[in-house]
Design a protein around this motif. Structure first.
Motif, PDB file in Angstrom:
ATOM      1  N   ARG A  22       0.773  -1.234  -0.068  1.00 40.43           N
ATOM      2  CA  ARG A  22       0.010  -0.182   0.037  1.00 40.43           C
ATOM      3  C   ARG A  22       0.830   1.445   0.002  1.00 40.43           C
ATOM      4  NH1 ARG A  22      -4.547   0.555   4.390  1.00 40.43           N
ATOM      5  NH2 ARG A  22      -5.076  -1.549   3.388  1.00 40.43           N
ATOM      6  N   PRO A  23       1.845   1.411   0.936  1.00 40.38           N
ATOM      7  CA  PRO A  23       2.401   2.858   0.821  1.00 40.38           C
ATOM      8  C   PRO A  23       3.432   2.934  -0.579  1.00 40.38           C
ATOM      9  CG  PRO A  23       3.475   1.183   2.429  1.00 40.38           C
ATOM     10  CD  PRO A  23       2.183   0.541   2.149  1.00 40.38           C
ATOM     11  N   ARG A  24       3.987   1.784  -1.044  1.00 37.18           N
ATOM     12  CA  ARG A  24       4.594   1.650  -2.256  1.00 37.18           C
ATOM     13  C   ARG A  24       3.769   2.126  -3.342  1.00 37.18           C
ATOM     14  NH1 ARG A  24       9.123  -0.903  -4.570  1.00 37.18           N
ATOM     15  NH2 ARG A  24       9.946  -0.596  -2.557  1.00 37.18           N
ATOM     16  N   LEU A  25       2.587   2.032  -3.487  1.00 34.50           N
ATOM     17  CA  LEU A  25       1.590   2.359  -4.553  1.00 34.50           C
ATOM     18  C   LEU A  25       0.977   3.772  -4.329  1.00 34.50           C
ATOM     19  CD1 LEU A  25      -0.561  -0.808  -5.003  1.00 34.50           C
ATOM     20  CD2 LEU A  25       1.312   0.155  -6.443  1.00 34.50           C
ATOM     21  N   ILE A  26       1.037   4.262  -3.031  1.00 39.56           N
ATOM     22  CA  ILE A  26       0.532   5.678  -2.733  1.00 39.56           C
ATOM     23  C   ILE A  26       1.753   6.460  -3.068  1.00 39.56           C
ATOM     24  CG2 ILE A  26       0.049   7.171  -0.873  1.00 39.56           C
ATOM     25  CD1 ILE A  26      -1.420   4.874   0.680  1.00 39.56           C
ATOM     26  N   GLU A  28       4.148   5.940  -5.447  1.00 43.18           N
ATOM     27  CA  GLU A  28       4.114   6.029  -6.965  1.00 43.18           C
ATOM     28  C   GLU A  28       3.113   7.171  -7.254  1.00 43.18           C
ATOM     29  OE1 GLU A  28       3.657   2.208  -8.217  1.00 43.18           O
ATOM     30  OE2 GLU A  28       5.696   1.217  -7.803  1.00 43.18           O
ATOM     31  N   LYS A  29       2.091   7.035  -6.832  1.00 44.95           N
ATOM     32  CA  LYS A  29       1.077   8.090  -7.384  1.00 44.95           C
ATOM     33  C   LYS A  29       1.354   9.685  -6.772  1.00 44.95           C
ATOM     34  CE  LYS A  29      -3.026   9.328  -8.932  1.00 44.95           C
ATOM     35  NZ  LYS A  29      -3.375   8.978 -10.094  1.00 44.95           N
ATOM     36  N   MET A  30       1.792   9.610  -5.657  1.00 42.01           N
ATOM     37  CA  MET A  30       2.560  10.789  -5.283  1.00 42.01           C
ATOM     38  C   MET A  30       3.457  11.753  -5.837  1.00 42.01           C
ATOM     39  SD  MET A  30       0.346  11.769  -2.697  1.00 42.01           S
ATOM     40  CE  MET A  30      -1.012  10.666  -3.434  1.00 42.01           C
ATOM     41  N   LEU A  31       4.395  10.902  -6.417  1.00 38.61           N
ATOM     42  CA  LEU A  31       5.354  11.323  -7.291  1.00 38.61           C
ATOM     43  C   LEU A  31       5.022  11.863  -8.494  1.00 38.61           C
ATOM     44  CD1 LEU A  31       8.115   8.311  -6.740  1.00 38.61           C
ATOM     45  CD2 LEU A  31       8.188  10.661  -5.767  1.00 38.61           C
ATOM     46  N   ILE A  32       3.712  11.101  -9.198  1.00 38.29           N
ATOM     47  CA  ILE A  32       3.192  11.621 -10.196  1.00 38.29           C
ATOM     48  C   ILE A  32       2.665  13.139  -9.963  1.00 38.29           C
ATOM     49  CG2 ILE A  32       1.203  11.158 -11.939  1.00 38.29           C
ATOM     50  CD1 ILE A  32       1.964   8.346 -11.828  1.00 38.29           C
ATOM     51  N   LEU A  33       1.742  13.278  -8.993  1.00 38.05           N
ATOM     52  CA  LEU A  33       0.896  14.321  -8.362  1.00 38.05           C
ATOM     53  C   LEU A  33       2.246  15.580  -8.015  1.00 38.05           C
ATOM     54  CD1 LEU A  33      -1.781  12.995  -5.954  1.00 38.05           C
ATOM     55  CD2 LEU A  33      -1.740  13.633  -8.405  1.00 38.05           C
ATOM     56  N   LEU A  34       3.254  14.996  -7.711  1.00 38.14           N
ATOM     57  CA  LEU A  34       4.407  16.090  -7.579  1.00 38.14           C
ATOM     58  C   LEU A  34       4.898  16.815  -8.715  1.00 38.14           C
ATOM     59  CD1 LEU A  34       6.243  17.318  -5.327  1.00 38.14           C
ATOM     60  CD2 LEU A  34       7.871  15.593  -5.836  1.00 38.14           C
ATOM     61  N   ARG A  35       4.986  15.937  -9.619  1.00 38.69           N
ATOM     62  CA  ARG A  35       5.356  16.671 -10.908  1.00 38.69           C
ATOM     63  C   ARG A  35       4.105  17.341 -11.392  1.00 38.69           C
ATOM     64  NH1 ARG A  35       7.829  11.346 -11.152  1.00 38.69           N
ATOM     65  NH2 ARG A  35       6.083  10.478 -12.377  1.00 38.69           N
ATOM     66  N   GLN A  36       2.875  17.021 -11.143  1.00 42.45           N
ATOM     67  CA  GLN A  36       1.946  17.881 -11.581  1.00 42.45           C
ATOM     68  C   GLN A  36       1.808  19.149 -10.713  1.00 42.45           C
ATOM     69  OE1 GLN A  36      -1.066  15.048 -11.475  1.00 42.45           O
ATOM     70  NE2 GLN A  36      -0.617  14.106 -13.839  1.00 42.45           N
ATOM     71  N   GLY A  37       2.359  19.155  -9.810  1.00 39.69           N
ATOM     72  CA  GLY A  37       2.322  20.664  -8.738  1.00 39.69           C
ATOM     73  C   GLY A  37       1.099  20.401  -7.781  1.00 39.69           C
ATOM     74  N   VAL A  80      -5.238   4.807   8.704  1.00 35.80           N
ATOM     75  CA  VAL A  80      -5.876   6.285   8.548  1.00 35.80           C
ATOM     76  C   VAL A  80      -6.365   6.468   7.078  1.00 35.80           C
ATOM     77  CG1 VAL A  80      -4.796   8.690   8.514  1.00 35.80           C
ATOM     78  CG2 VAL A  80      -3.578   7.209  10.079  1.00 35.80           C
ATOM     79  N   PRO A  81      -7.374   7.213   7.223  1.00 33.93           N
ATOM     80  CA  PRO A  81      -8.578   7.181   6.041  1.00 33.93           C
ATOM     81  C   PRO A  81      -7.588   8.110   4.926  1.00 33.93           C
ATOM     82  CG  PRO A  81      -9.727   7.683   7.936  1.00 33.93           C
ATOM     83  CD  PRO A  81      -8.307   7.479   8.366  1.00 33.93           C
ATOM     84  N   LEU A  82      -7.477   7.335   3.721  1.00 35.79           N
ATOM     85  CA  LEU A  82      -6.652   7.848   2.570  1.00 35.79           C
ATOM     86  C   LEU A  82      -7.154   9.088   2.271  1.00 35.79           C
ATOM     87  CD1 LEU A  82      -5.763   4.949   0.521  1.00 35.79           C
ATOM     88  CD2 LEU A  82      -4.597   5.794   2.299  1.00 35.79           C
ATOM     89  N   GLY A  83      -8.488   9.580   2.204  1.00 33.50           N
ATOM     90  CA  GLY A  83      -8.819  10.890   1.963  1.00 33.50           C
ATOM     91  C   GLY A  83      -8.397  11.778   2.793  1.00 33.50           C
ATOM     92  N   ARG A  84      -8.320  11.568   4.201  1.00 36.38           N
ATOM     93  CA  ARG A  84      -7.977  12.541   5.220  1.00 36.38           C
ATOM     94  C   ARG A  84      -6.523  12.816   4.918  1.00 36.38           C
ATOM     95  NH1 ARG A  84      -9.218  12.893  11.521  1.00 36.38           N
ATOM     96  NH2 ARG A  84      -8.900  15.422  11.449  1.00 36.38           N
ATOM     97  N   LEU A  85      -5.748  11.672   4.801  1.00 38.79           N
ATOM     98  CA  LEU A  85      -4.246  11.685   4.565  1.00 38.79           C
ATOM     99  C   LEU A  85      -3.827  12.671   3.379  1.00 38.79           C
ATOM    100  CD1 LEU A  85      -1.859  10.624   6.022  1.00 38.79           C
ATOM    101  CD2 LEU A  85      -1.975   8.537   4.464  1.00 38.79           C
ATOM    102  N   PHE A  86      -4.585  12.389   2.221  1.00 38.46           N
ATOM    103  CA  PHE A  86      -4.401  12.987   1.100  1.00 38.46           C
ATOM    104  C   PHE A  86      -4.464  14.798   1.229  1.00 38.46           C
ATOM    105  CE2 PHE A  86      -5.139   9.029  -1.406  1.00 38.46           C
ATOM    106  CZ  PHE A  86      -3.896   8.576  -1.128  1.00 38.46           C
ATOM    107  N   ALA A  87      -5.489  14.937   2.030  1.00 36.19           N
ATOM    108  CA  ALA A  87      -6.065  16.012   2.478  1.00 36.19           C
ATOM    109  C   ALA A  87      -4.919  16.762   3.095  1.00 36.19           C
ATOM    110  CB  ALA A  87      -7.211  16.262   2.794  1.00 36.19           C
ATOM    111  N   GLN A  88      -4.405  16.196   4.125  1.00 38.95           N
ATOM    112  CA  GLN A  88      -3.303  16.785   4.851  1.00 38.95           C
ATOM    113  C   GLN A  88      -2.226  17.064   4.004  1.00 38.95           C
ATOM    114  OE1 GLN A  88      -2.958  17.594   8.251  1.00 38.95           O
ATOM    115  NE2 GLN A  88      -0.518  17.670   7.829  1.00 38.95           N
ATOM    116  N   TRP A  89      -1.726  16.268   3.166  1.00 40.66           N
ATOM    117  CA  TRP A  89      -0.585  16.718   2.259  1.00 40.66           C
ATOM    118  C   TRP A  89      -0.895  17.698   1.256  1.00 40.66           C
ATOM    119  CZ3 TRP A  89      -0.151  10.762   0.788  1.00 40.66           C
ATOM    120  CH2 TRP A  89       0.447   9.940   1.891  1.00 40.66           C
TER     121      TRP A  89
END
Length: 659
Positions: A22-26, A28-37, A80-89
């Motif tokens: 799970r953290p590995r796949l998250i 990988e997605k975050m690295l894409i979102l980072l490049r997208q700003g 920890v709910p992913l929606g809330r975790l992503f909102a934190q970031w």
């Protein structure tokens, strides 16, 4: 890589796999979102997932974990709910900090996680405070905290391990040794070969694990945790691993030899465990595909949830209010007609401390030599006999760790007092106070129910390191409260009020008042309101605004010169009583601000500026300030007398009177 399943069931092995993936796949997605700003910054834990996942799942769900920024697996492992975790970031209000902090700089008591601050080391002592609370409550629990190999160079690392060993606190100190502190390799960080060499020096067990082997991490931590619950003590665990991406994405990995990258890529914790599960027939290709798709779908759903939340808008009143836990101080007066014998200043403090210990059974006192010895000023003399050594605790010379332990106790709903032997020594705990205690409630809603007593002030020929008036260092820090009594009545009342308040309070007590001043002090418990000034004298020629020893000096000078003056005793310096200042300025129009602290940067400058902005039309003369010299405090009595402001006070009172 060899995986030893021991007696673990297939269900457990697959459970570990899902949490490892799970953290590995998250990421990988975050690295894409980072490049997208869409994410502002990212600290990658790719290559280190087995440590977080294995150690988190080895603990009970209600045992606290204190992670760092590469421990995503702690948060996902605690569901920890992913929606809330992503909102934190993303800095959204539905995250854990209302958009006030980023990354893993937050905690959640619901999930029993206390996140880091950027200074890394301070959380190690907070873990000790949580573990101490469990010991005091006789709960068989362990606390897990992480440190990187670079962060272990900080003094907080030493202090936390030392106190945990001395007090036998059930803490697992997990050292993620990935070979680099940002870009600095281990051979430029330390000279020892392994962190397990450090354990015996502190008197604690130390073990080393392959940090890329999730089964080894899981079974080792599980075994240790089970043992520590029965036999409380700290343990150091060194997990050998490697960070496959930069310290954070912008820093890259050019400083790492390519051969090293290739060596550790072959030890990938996710790929190797997955291959082993497939080879053993524990995981099928169909299940592998299904698990991945399920996790990816959950990630997309969480992102949609977070994306739907707008960026926060600032509510200034809420921002200011959230620096403190809301608290309406009850009016606690001594019963009418109760005895109020004269007591020395020092005895009033001791009595307030004793009655607060009786009032709050969970209050813990900590400080150097405060137990059997009673403290260097004997304020806690006899307290061990009354309350026991579990609540009146001698500490090693570890100011930072002890303040951090106070925050840990707060997380477990306990109150604490930390005595600085001298206010000068607070520098050794400064970071914990101004960055951990002061900001905790604003960041993630966790109050710091800690009182720090600060014996302060000059006049005893004690020189530069036992005489400073350093209150202004802290009046600049939102989230703290600062009190400074001038008489025995307020000394007891303000101390009792400080313990009632759930926010961090710095309590300054002037050493030269301890045994030189007496006054009526009700024998019964009472409080003096924090944030309210009081008139120590009333007059109509001018106003002197001061606090602490300054009140004594002002009263003496006015009496000697025959000056009729308001002497306004601030009593609280943060928050200070603006309305009381306004009243006396409007009444007399001539104002002098006095403090023992040095002139430059003292709180007198702040008050003078406020008067100029808000009361200018009522002034009949420029606001004058009187303070100590802008020098260190000298030792020889004639030099110390010149440093202190008494003679300048006399001259300035006469000048203001005659203006």
């Amino acid at each position: 890589m060899t995986f030893d399943r021991q007696d673990l069931s297939n269900e457990t092995l697959l459970h570990l796999y899902q949490h490892l993936l799970r953290p590995r796949l998250i990421e990988e997605k975050m690295l894409i979102l980072l490049r997208q700003g869409k994410v502002s910054k990212w600290f990658s834990g790719i290559g280190q997932e087995a440590i977080s996942v294995g150690s988190t799942l080895a603990l009970e769900a209600d045992e606290y974990i204190l992670p760092l920024h590469r421990n995503l697996g702690v948060f996902t492992g605690r569901e920890v709910p992913l929606g809330r975790l992503f909102a934190q970031w993303q800095g959204k209000r539905t995250g854990f900090t209302k958009g006030r902090d980023r990354s893993f700089h937050f905690g959640t008591n619901e999930h029993h996680i206390v996140g880091m601050i950027s200074h890394l080391g301070p959380q190690l002592a907070v873990a000790g405070g949580i573990a101490l609370a469990d010991l005091l409550d006789k709960k068989p629990k362990v606390t897990l905290t992480y440190s990187g190999d670079g962060g272990a160079s900080e003094g907080d690392f030493h202090e936390a391990l030392n106190v945990a060993a001395v007090w036998q606190l059930p803490v697992i100190f997990m050292i993620e040794n990935n070979g680099y502190g940002l870009s600095t390799p281990s051979n430029e960080q330390f000279r020892f070969k392994s962190f397990v060499d450090k354990g015996p020096a502190y008197g604690m067990e130390a073990v080393q694990v392959d940090g890329n082997n999730v089964l080894e991490v899981y079974t080792t931590v599980k075994r240790l945790a089970e043992d520590l619950r029965e036999n409380p003590r700290p343990v150091l665990v060194e997990a050998l691993t490697f960070r496959m991406r930069g310290h954070e994405e912008a820093s890259g990995t050019k400083y790492v030899p390519q051969s090293l990258m290739e060596e550790w890529a072959a030890k990938d914790p996710v790929e190797n465990y997955e291959k082993w599960l497939l080879a053993e027939g524990i995981l099928t290709e169909t299940a592998r595909h299904s698990i991945r798709e399920t996790i990816k779908a959950a990630i997309e759903a969480g992102l949609q949830e977070a994306d739907a939340v707008p960026m926060p808008t600032a509510d200034i009143q809420e921002e200011i209010a959230d620096m403190y836990q809301p608290f309406e101080a009850p009016v606690t007066d001594a019963p009418a007609g109760s005895a109020a014998p004269d007591k020395r200043f020092i005895d009033a403090i001791s009595e307030g401390l004793k009655q607060s210990m009786e009032r709050y059974p969970d209050l813990v006192l900590m400080g150097q030599d405060i137990a059997d010895y009673g403290g260097v000023f004997k304020i806690t003399e006899g307290f061990v006999a009354a309350f026991g050594k579990s609540r009146v605790r001698n500490t090693p010379l570890c100011e930072s760790a002890i303040v951090g332990i106070g925050l840990g106790l707060s997380i477990k709903k306990k109150k604490s007092m930390v005595e600085m032997q001298f206010a000068d020594f607070v520098t050794c705990g400064f970071n914990q106070i101004v960055n951990n205690l002061a900001k905790s409630h604003y960041r993630w809603g966790q109050n710091a129910d800690v009182v720090i007593r600060m014996p302060t002030g000059a006049g005893s020929a004690a020189g530069p390191f036992h005489s400073q008036s350093n209150e202004a260092w802290f009046t600049h820090v939102p989230g703290l409260k600062v009190v400074y009594p001038s008489n025995p009545h307020d000394a007891k009342g303000l101390l009792c009020a400080a313990f009632e308040d759930p926010n961090p309070v710095l309590y300054f007590e002037h050493k030269m008042l301890y045994r030189s001043m007496s006054g009526p002090v009700p024998a019964a418990y009472y409080t003096t309101p924090i944030g309210q000034a009081a008139l120590a004298a009333e007059g109509d020629e001018l106003s002197i605004i001061t606090y602490g020893m300054g009140v004594r000096w002002a009263l003496e000078v006015c009496q000697d010169l025959g000056v009729s003056a308001d002497v306004l005793d601030l009593r609280t310096l943060l928050p200070w009583d603006q309305e009381a200042v306004r009243r006396t300025v409007e009444k007399n129009g001539r104002v002098l601000i006095l403090h023992e602290d040095t002139m430059t940067g003292g709180i007198g400058g702040e008050i003078a500026a406020w008067i100029g902005e808000n009361c200018f039309e009522h002034l009949d003369a420029p606001v004058r300030r009187v303070a100590s010299l802008d020098t260190a405090i000298p030792f020889a009595p004639p030099l110390e007398a010149a440093f202190l402001p008494q003679q300048r006070l006399r001259e300035q009172v006469q000048a203001l009177r005659n203006y």
